[in-house]
Design a protein around this motif. Structure first.
Motif, PDB file in Angstrom:
ATOM      1  N   GLN A  87      10.414   3.456 -32.434  1.00  0.00           N
ATOM      2  CA  GLN A  87      11.506   4.138 -31.685  1.00  0.00           C
ATOM      3  C   GLN A  87      11.300   4.479 -30.254  1.00  0.00           C
ATOM      4  N   TRP A  88      12.863   4.849 -29.793  1.00  0.00           N
ATOM      5  CA  TRP A  88      12.456   4.799 -28.431  1.00  0.00           C
ATOM      6  C   TRP A  88      11.774   6.038 -28.027  1.00  0.00           C
ATOM      7  N   HIS A  89      10.748   6.060 -26.250  1.00  0.00           N
ATOM      8  CA  HIS A  89       9.767   6.951 -26.350  1.00  0.00           C
ATOM      9  C   HIS A  89      10.373   6.487 -24.738  1.00  0.00           C
ATOM     10  N   SER A  90      10.189   8.174 -24.228  1.00  0.00           N
ATOM     11  CA  SER A  90      10.410   8.114 -23.208  1.00  0.00           C
ATOM     12  C   SER A  90       8.990   8.061 -21.830  1.00  0.00           C
ATOM     13  N   VAL A  91       8.991   7.151 -20.489  1.00  0.00           N
ATOM     14  CA  VAL A  91       7.650   7.332 -19.891  1.00  0.00           C
ATOM     15  C   VAL A  91       8.133   7.702 -18.588  1.00  0.00           C
ATOM     16  N   GLN A  92       6.346   8.775 -17.820  1.00  0.00           N
ATOM     17  CA  GLN A  92       7.594   8.848 -16.426  1.00  0.00           C
ATOM     18  C   GLN A  92       6.296   8.371 -15.542  1.00  0.00           C
ATOM     19  N   SER A 145       0.506  -1.002   0.279  1.00  0.00           N
ATOM     20  CA  SER A 145      -0.559   0.446  -0.465  1.00  0.00           C
ATOM     21  C   SER A 145       0.805   1.297   0.192  1.00  0.00           C
ATOM     22  N   THR A 146       0.755   1.595  -0.681  1.00  0.00           N
ATOM     23  CA  THR A 146       1.366   3.246  -1.043  1.00  0.00           C
ATOM     24  C   THR A 146       0.930   5.082  -1.429  1.00  0.00           C
ATOM     25  N   VAL A 147       1.287   5.800  -1.188  1.00  0.00           N
ATOM     26  CA  VAL A 147       0.633   7.389  -1.483  1.00  0.00           C
ATOM     27  C   VAL A 147       1.395   7.615  -2.212  1.00  0.00           C
ATOM     28  N   LYS A 148       2.390   7.884  -2.125  1.00  0.00           N
ATOM     29  CA  LYS A 148       3.513   7.756  -3.550  1.00  0.00           C
ATOM     30  C   LYS A 148       4.429   6.713  -4.361  1.00  0.00           C
ATOM     31  N   ASP A 149       4.152   6.785  -5.626  1.00  0.00           N
ATOM     32  CA  ASP A 149       4.443   6.143  -6.833  1.00  0.00           C
ATOM     33  C   ASP A 149       5.226   6.601  -7.602  1.00  0.00           C
ATOM     34  N   VAL A 150       6.232   6.205  -8.627  1.00  0.00           N
ATOM     35  CA  VAL A 150       6.911   6.646  -9.456  1.00  0.00           C
ATOM     36  C   VAL A 150       7.190   5.521  -9.980  1.00  0.00           C
ATOM     37  N   VAL A 151       7.028   5.242 -11.754  1.00  0.00           N
ATOM     38  CA  VAL A 151       7.185   4.861 -12.713  1.00  0.00           C
ATOM     39  C   VAL A 151       7.974   5.047 -13.596  1.00  0.00           C
ATOM     40  N   SER A 152       9.502   4.822 -14.198  1.00  0.00           N
ATOM     41  CA  SER A 152       9.811   5.476 -14.921  1.00  0.00           C
ATOM     42  C   SER A 152      10.125   4.195 -15.996  1.00  0.00           C
ATOM     43  N   LEU A 153      11.013   4.237 -17.392  1.00  0.00           N
ATOM     44  CA  LEU A 153      10.834   3.701 -18.246  1.00  0.00           C
ATOM     45  C   LEU A 153      11.070   4.124 -19.549  1.00  0.00           C
ATOM     46  N   GLN A 154      11.421   3.582 -20.711  1.00  0.00           N
ATOM     47  CA  GLN A 154      11.349   4.056 -21.970  1.00  0.00           C
ATOM     48  C   GLN A 154      10.660   2.759 -22.835  1.00  0.00           C
ATOM     49  N   PHE A 155      10.336   2.806 -24.363  1.00  0.00           N
ATOM     50  CA  PHE A 155      10.028   1.733 -24.801  1.00  0.00           C
ATOM     51  C   PHE A 155      10.600   2.127 -26.652  1.00  0.00           C
ATOM     52  N   ARG A 156       9.907   0.708 -26.682  1.00  0.00           N
ATOM     53  CA  ARG A 156      10.787   0.901 -28.082  1.00  0.00           C
ATOM     54  C   ARG A 156       9.656  -0.493 -28.371  1.00  0.00           C
ATOM     55  N   SER A 157       8.414  -0.133 -29.487  1.00  0.00           N
ATOM     56  CA  SER A 157       7.618  -1.288 -29.398  1.00  0.00           C
ATOM     57  C   SER A 157       7.480  -1.421 -31.181  1.00  0.00           C
ATOM     58  N   TRP A 158       6.393  -3.343 -31.017  1.00  0.00           N
ATOM     59  CA  TRP A 158       6.862  -3.256 -32.750  1.00  0.00           C
ATOM     60  C   TRP A 158       5.646  -3.015 -32.775  1.00  0.00           C
ATOM     61  N   ARG A 159       4.342  -3.474 -31.647  1.00  0.00           N
ATOM     62  CA  ARG A 159       3.460  -3.861 -31.878  1.00  0.00           C
ATOM     63  C   ARG A 159       2.138  -2.122 -31.591  1.00  0.00           C
ATOM     64  N   ALA A 160       1.323  -2.465 -31.977  1.00  0.00           N
ATOM     65  CA  ALA A 160       0.355  -1.154 -31.446  1.00  0.00           C
ATOM     66  C   ALA A 160      -0.342  -1.309 -30.451  1.00  0.00           C
ATOM     67  N   ASP A 161      -0.825  -2.689 -29.512  1.00  0.00           N
ATOM     68  CA  ASP A 161      -1.537  -2.861 -28.494  1.00  0.00           C
ATOM     69  C   ASP A 161      -0.295  -3.484 -27.625  1.00  0.00           C
ATOM     70  N   THR A 221       3.603  11.364 -17.871  1.00  0.00           N
ATOM     71  CA  THR A 221       4.440  12.555 -18.915  1.00  0.00           C
ATOM     72  C   THR A 221       4.939  11.027 -20.223  1.00  0.00           C
ATOM     73  N   VAL A 222       4.802  11.850 -21.588  1.00  0.00           N
ATOM     74  CA  VAL A 222       4.982  11.588 -22.192  1.00  0.00           C
ATOM     75  C   VAL A 222       5.914  11.250 -23.612  1.00  0.00           C
ATOM     76  N   ASP A 223       7.359  11.611 -23.794  1.00  0.00           N
ATOM     77  CA  ASP A 223       8.252  11.710 -24.114  1.00  0.00           C
ATOM     78  C   ASP A 223       7.823  14.207 -23.812  1.00  0.00           C
ATOM     79  N   ARG A 224       7.904  13.839 -22.885  1.00  0.00           N
ATOM     80  CA  ARG A 224       8.318  15.119 -22.879  1.00  0.00           C
ATOM     81  C   ARG A 224       7.176  16.218 -22.643  1.00  0.00           C
ATOM     82  N   LEU A 225       5.871  15.530 -23.248  1.00  0.00           N
ATOM     83  CA  LEU A 225       4.645  15.866 -23.197  1.00  0.00           C
ATOM     84  C   LEU A 225       3.616  15.370 -21.451  1.00  0.00           C
TER      85      LEU A 225
END
Length: 570
Positions: free
Chosen positions: A237-242, A174-190, A253-257
């Motif tokens: 292509q690589w995309h960043s997520v936080q 049980s958390t009140v604060k979470d941070v998930v960060s990663l970069q991904f590169r996908s071959w599929r739309a789903d 956040t996805v790619d600075r947006l």
């Protein structure tokens, strides 16, 4: 940490490639900044219409700046250029600055150096410089440098049937604060990237859906929220997520947006039981079975609340359980996408036009409701076209056209698969793995034949264009033909129709088209329809009709067995 060291100056000659080189002295490996030996830089051939210079940085690095210079001792330089980058050397992405400008100013002479610090760094292995403008006094001349530093990362490759499970030390977290960060590169739309859930109804899911990234979060007690960001994120292509959450406040956040959202309800903590899964949602008790579409691609530097998930998996720590085949390198995809502009000059041409049999398969996506996808020249002056019209796929030959039932609404920006086949006088098209639709190719066809005609051509079950009244008041319709059913021969069917129409003028016209086409097309799979054959078939059809009055069954069984490949039904 400083990240501005030179990356090109120490590279071997094998790290350079180009569209062309004017001579050995102007070879591409002389294209290093301030290099004076050889020809003093790279210069392409004068006839090269799309020149480019490519640099392999030998490994994936972080690039923070680039610099260009003209060719030493010459009047050759590049006045403007675009910069592409890639991890594979095949799938490229154009670098764009914060104001979405994609063209960099270059040089005004051969010796000056023009530096550009990148507003946002890129992590890449390959760089490609595309000249857009050059010296009015000479030609293209280029020496380059890139600046940055090495980039170390932890990467995991998911094959679409695998996942990583991060198991908690206790039954639930049980958390009140979470941070998930990663970069991904996908071959599929789903595909699911992150998922966790609890028994009281809490959950967090990060997934690709139609090329967009969606975050679903529920803190219980009506605290559900969903938000989507990005588009075309399956572009290899690589995309960043936080994801940052504190109580009810969520920053996604996805790619600075970034989107700032609040969850509803009264709960402000996320309670997840047992584990978090990455790359898919395995079904408990059923190994290899997943609840949703799995992620197919690569994840890099995956952190959950400061824990390096991929590093734990590589070191085979007990907190991580691997499902399926997870490897720790990013293999890449064999598929390469190409972008076509709305221009007459933007197309891909392949050899083979006029061949009697060929097949083409590809995937496409577009937001335009009209455009040409495929053009093929056939024998003579005939052509076969595959076009989009009002977002509907249409296969067109001369005066005939076919619209597959599943080929509608294709301007949705999603990937759609298309397969086109030509064999003899039959062309077929299949969309999104649905049964193919077919048409017969003939300039003289008044109506599309019956299902039996297609069966005799060797077609499998599928959708076909049928016009039962011979281009009369009824319009052609696309119907499903079951080729496994008991058949009545096409010629016999036509003769029966003509018998009931007696000797009306239209019966000869229908017989000319139905049996005339049948004689020439069905006698041999590789047979071609020429003028002499049409005359022969017209005469033969007339003889067949006259013989009908004498002995229908006897003549049909003895005179045209080569036309009908199924037993005569009496």
């Amino acid at each position: 940490v400083h990240c501005n060291g030179p990356l090109v100056s120490s590279l071997p000659p094998s790290s350079f490639q180009s569209s062309s080189s004017s001579s050995d002295s102007q070879s591409l490996h002389h294209a290093k900044l301030n290099r004076r030996d050889g020809g003093g830089g790279w210069m392409p051939e004068r006839k090269d219409q799309l020149p480019w210079l490519q640099v392999d940085l030998r490994e994936r690095v972080e690039v923070t700046a680039v610099a260009t210079q003209g060719r030493f001792g010459s009047s050759d330089w590049v006045s403007s250029y675009t910069l592409l980058y890639s991890d594979t050397g095949s799938a490229w992405k154009q670098y764009r600055q914060e104001d979405h400008i994609g063209v960099f100013p270059g040089n005004t002479n051969a010796e000056g150096v023009t530096h550009h610090k990148l507003p946002h760094s890129v992590r890449t292995r390959y760089l490609r410089f595309l000249p857009r403008g050059w010296s009015s006094k000479g030609w293209i001349g280029l020496r380059v440098e890139a600046y940055g530093c090495s980039y170390k990362s932890d990467v995991a490759d998911f094959d679409g049937r695998s996942s990583l499970l991060y198991r908690f030390n206790q039954k639930s977290m049980s958390t009140v604060k979470d941070v998930v960060s990663l970069q991904f590169r996908s071959w599929r739309a789903d595909g699911v990237l992150v998922h966790g859930e609890g028994q009281r109804g809490d959950y967090i899911t990060l997934e690709l859906h139609g090329g967009r990234l969606a975050l679903h979060l529920n803190l219980g007690d009506g605290g559900h929220m969903s938000v989507s960001l990005g588009s075309l994120l399956d572009d290899q292509q690589w995309h960043s997520v936080q994801i940052e959450r504190f109580n009810k406040q969520v920053n996604f956040t996805v790619d600075r947006l970034t989107r700032h959202v609040h969850t509803g309800g009264t709960g402000d903590s996320l309670e997840v039981d047992y584990e978090l899964s990455f790359g898919g949602i395995p079904l408990p008790g059923k190994p290899g079975t997943f609840l949703r579409k799995n992620f197919h691609g690569c994840l890099e530097n995956l952190y959950y609340n400061g824990v390096n998930i991929i590093d734990l998996a590589k070191r085979k720590k007990p907190q991580i359980y691997s499902v399926g085949n997870v490897t720790f390198s990013c293999s890449g995809s064999s598929a390469v996408s190409a972008t076509f502009l709305s221009s007459r000059r933007s197309f891909l041409q392949l050899p083979g036009a006029g061949d009697p049999a060929w097949s083409v398969s590809f995937q496409f996506r577009t937001w335009n409701d009209a455009g040409m996808l495929l053009w093929s020249g056939l024998q003579g002056a005939q052509t076969l076209l595959l076009i989009l019209a009002d977002a509907q796929l249409r296969l067109t030959h001369h005066r005939s056209s076919l619209c597959p039932p599943s080929g509608r609404g294709l301007d949705d920006g999603q990937w759609h698969s298309v397969s086109v086949k030509l064999k003899g006088l039959q062309a077929s098209v299949a969309v999104d793995n649905e049964p193919p639709s077919s048409i017969l190719l003939s300039d003289y066809t008044i109506f599309a034949p019956s299902c039996e005609a297609h069966r005799l051509m060797g077609s499998a079950s599928g959708f076909f264009s049928i016009d039962p009244d011979g281009s009369g008041p009824l319009s052609p319709a696309v119907v499903y033909c079951n080729m496994t059913a008991i058949c009545l021969p096409l010629v016999g069917f036509a003769l029966l129709v003509s018998l009931f129409m007696h000797l009306m003028w239209i019966q000869y016209l229908i017989l000319f088209q139905a049996i005339g086409f049948g004689c020439s097309a069905l006698r041999s799979p590789s047979y071609r329809l020429f003028v002499s054959d049409r005359q022969e078939c017209a005469i033969r059809c007339h003889v067949l009709f006259r013989a009908l009055e004498k002995s229908f069954v006897t003549f049909l069984s003895q005179s045209i067995p080569e036309v009908c490949s199924c037993p005569l039904q009496t």
